[in-house]
Scaffold this active site. Sequence first.
Site, short mmCIF file in Angstrom:
data_model
loop_
_atom_site.label_atom_id
_atom_site.label_comp_id
_atom_site.label_asym_id
_atom_site.label_seq_id
_atom_site.Cartn_x
_atom_site.Cartn_y
_atom_site.Cartn_z
CG PHE A 8 39.36 35.42 38.91
CD1 PHE A 8 39.76 36.65 38.40
CD2 PHE A 8 38.77 35.40 40.17
CE1 PHE A 8 39.58 37.83 39.11
CE2 PHE A 8 38.58 36.58 40.89
CZ PHE A 8 38.99 37.79 40.36
CG ASP B 31 41.20 29.63 43.65
OD1 ASP B 31 40.19 29.50 44.38
OD2 ASP B 31 41.52 30.71 43.11
CE LYS C 179 33.44 34.17 44.18
NZ LYS C 179 34.71 33.98 43.48
C1 LIG Z 1 35.93 34.79 43.47
C2 LIG Z 1 37.19 34.04 43.33
C3 LIG Z 1 38.38 34.51 43.91
C4 LIG Z 1 38.49 35.84 44.61
O1 LIG Z 1 37.72 35.90 45.77
P1 LIG Z 1 37.51 37.32 46.52
O2 LIG Z 1 36.75 36.93 47.74
O3 LIG Z 1 36.73 38.19 45.58
O4 LIG Z 1 38.84 37.87 46.80
C5 LIG Z 1 39.50 33.71 43.79
N1 LIG Z 1 39.47 32.54 43.16
C6 LIG Z 1 38.36 32.06 42.57
C7 LIG Z 1 38.38 30.75 41.88
C8 LIG Z 1 37.18 32.81 42.63
O5 LIG Z 1 36.07 32.35 42.02
#
Ligand SMILES: *Cc1c(COP(=O)(O)O)cnc(C)c1O
Length: 396
Positions: A127, A214, A243
Amino acid sequence: MSHLMNTYARLPVAFTRGEGVWLYDAQGKRYLDALAGVAVNALGHSHPKLVAALRDQVGKLIHTSNIYHIEAQEKLADKIAQLSGMDTVFFCNSGAEANEAAIKIARYYGHKKGIENPNIVVLEKSFHGRTLATLSATGSRKVQAGFEPLVSGFVRVPFDDLEAVRRVAASNKNVVAILAELVQGEGGVCVCGSGYLKGLREICDANGWLLMLDEVQTGIGRTGTMFGFQHYGVTPDVMTLAKGLGGGVPIGACVAKGTAASLFQPGSHGSTFGGNILASTAGLTTLDIVETEHLCQNATAMGEHIRASLKRTLAETPGVKEIRGQGLLIGIELDRPCGELVKTGLDAGLLINVTADNVVRLVPPLIISRAEADQLVNELTPLIRSFLMKPAPAAA
Ligand SMILES: *Cc1c(COP(=O)(O)O)cnc(C)c1O
């Protein structure tokens, strides 16, 4: 009729205040927050030091512009560089934006090498966000369906499978980078094997690819080290954060090392809000608190404690397939879809989340105490037990 676009199936509650791991609704009902705004509120709610720093900053300045120097942003970049061993940082406002920056860096890097159609290797069940490029990189048809045409240039391989990456390296000369999560948070809290990152580093080095991680969910102490990659003794070329970084204030960051660190020039990329004084102050204060309050160590200790306790309390419960995770990113995989547990938890005053349909995800604030961790286990265990003991609904 609500004037909000219907993008979330919202639970019937709104919170009015919070303190530490606790949230309160307008009726004064108290909830143990094991979700932390989806891995955002690393410091819990209303941490006095963060509140004081933000109050002070709001009274002076909230926003100027990246056209000018922003001292707090420069300090935050220094701090992230020092903590990660990486070189430069681009600030934005979310995880998706941080990944957009990473994807642009990879393409730019490819074009500089004379690759006209640069490809990025991405993983199944990953994701990366909801913008067009990041949903195209995401390994979930649910996220993509209806938004075609997708952004091209992504090549997908299974998670935690080095052989599959080597096969791509042997056959596709347009690849310039790999973008990976080391723990797939949204994908069901799947932790990569201990040799995976080192293997990726070797493949990237042998082929001139950028290793891009990521760490939007895993960064800022969540897995027990400041950044997830630090478990494995390997440094990436690019890392994305968001986050936990602002303790609840929106901020994202794309961090780079080596060649990737100096590709962007004025005009290549930008963000109006990115790294403004308020967000940068939040980031600096959050990192300071994570360090001074030893929250990485706490995440390791409490994560192990919660997993060990749940393994004990749920040992005799059929239907619990696996309890796993790293630090305070914890997944309890059940043998059936369990989305309704979120609502039963809410009724019981416990905020949890379900991801990948059948995995209960716990991402409590990093400040959680042992007593609060015990309370979490003691409240969650009977919820899961009685859910699994219910007869399965008759097949339609
Ligand atoms: C939450 C998340 C995103 C997206 O972040 P947003 O601030 O909602 O755009 C991308 N990568 C990972 C691994 C995430 O957990």
